[in-house]
Motif scaffolding. Sequence first.
Motif, PDB file in Angstrom:
ATOM      1  N   ALA A  11       0.856  -1.191   0.000  1.00  8.86           N
ATOM      2  CA  ALA A  11       0.000   0.000   0.000  1.00  8.86           C
ATOM      3  C   ALA A  11       0.890   1.237   0.000  1.00  8.86           C
ATOM      4  O   ALA A  11       1.864   1.312   0.753  1.00  8.86           O
ATOM      5  CB  ALA A  11      -0.919   0.008   1.216  1.00  8.86           C
ATOM      6  N   GLU A  28      -3.530   0.375  -3.277  1.00  6.95           N
ATOM      7  CA  GLU A  28      -3.296  -0.896  -2.591  1.00  6.95           C
ATOM      8  C   GLU A  28      -3.310  -2.015  -3.621  1.00  6.95           C
ATOM      9  O   GLU A  28      -4.124  -2.002  -4.548  1.00  6.95           O
ATOM     10  CB  GLU A  28      -4.375  -1.175  -1.544  1.00  6.95           C
ATOM     11  N   ARG A  30      -3.154  -6.329  -3.681  1.00  7.52           N
ATOM     12  CA  ARG A  30      -3.130  -7.623  -2.985  1.00  7.52           C
ATOM     13  C   ARG A  30      -2.885  -8.714  -4.017  1.00  7.52           C
ATOM     14  O   ARG A  30      -3.397  -8.652  -5.135  1.00  7.52           O
ATOM     15  CB  ARG A  30      -4.452  -7.897  -2.263  1.00  7.52           C
ATOM     16  N   ALA A 142       4.165   0.941  -5.565  1.00  9.66           N
ATOM     17  CA  ALA A 142       3.405  -0.140  -4.940  1.00  9.66           C
ATOM     18  C   ALA A 142       3.847  -1.502  -5.455  1.00  9.66           C
ATOM     19  O   ALA A 142       3.990  -2.458  -4.685  1.00  9.66           O
ATOM     20  CB  ALA A 142       1.909   0.068  -5.205  1.00  9.66           C
TER      21      ALA A 142
END
Length: 300
Positions: A11, A28, A30, A142
């Motif tokens: 993040a 962000e 994932r 990121a």
Amino acid sequence: MAVYSMTGFAAVQDNAPPAGHSCAWGLEVRSVNSRFLDITFKIPDTLRVHEAALRQLVTSGIKRGKLEIRIFSTHASNQAIAVPSAPRLSQLATAQEQVKAWLPHARELSVADILRLGGGADTGDSSSAPAWEPLQALAMQALKKLQNAREKEGQRLVLLLQNNLGQLRTLAAQAAPLIPQAVEQQRERFLLRWNEALGTAKAAQITEAMQERALAEATAFAIRIDVAEELGRLNAHLDEVESLLTKGGELGKRLDFMVQELHREANTLGSKSTSLELTRISMDMKVLIEQMREQVQNIE
């Protein structure tokens, strides 16, 4: 080359909104395991114009995994809240009256609803959307953090796999001296039963050809239960897995195939076993190989 896990999180966020903008942007990402590269974007509609470029940026460095990329905006703490204009408030009031006329039990607009619908909060309009250059810098930052996290997790997986490889080699070494002993025991047992059968039969009925046939059957049975070849292939597969882990790079699919081959040899060892010790070794091998399968599922 490094070994990367497909699991990770990163993040990043702008420390301050860009010049001429009322909000700062954050990103962000994932990542979890997947057979292929699967990218999902959760971004404001005004940023959809950059989606193709963002996708290309991701695919240039990541080859496998299920990624979810979320871009969001946050107002700076020193920014005053912009109140909607009077005409806009009037429009909202009129709209609310029309809705209440049809739906009397509808909830009244809250202050947050008014700010959001009236344009006081960030609504994703083009004036607040960042240009490609700052968004690219944010995405690259990121992705770099994500790759660092994936590499760190990959190193942990390599250590676990190497530990399993060592235990499998130990089990294979324990099984090797048991094979000739098991083969000879089975051959002697077969011949003993044959001789017992001869003792109960009439000598005239026993021919030399029958004796040779019995000896051939005993030898063939001993060959069928000989697992030296399976152990040889298993050790060769262990060498290949260790070589892949040392080489690094994109090896998840190759490792998955090698784990299947290891399981095949361990399973054959158990099916041919004629002793409790070899059966135990086969079971221990399959437990270790199943652990490896779970670990390999997370490697890119």
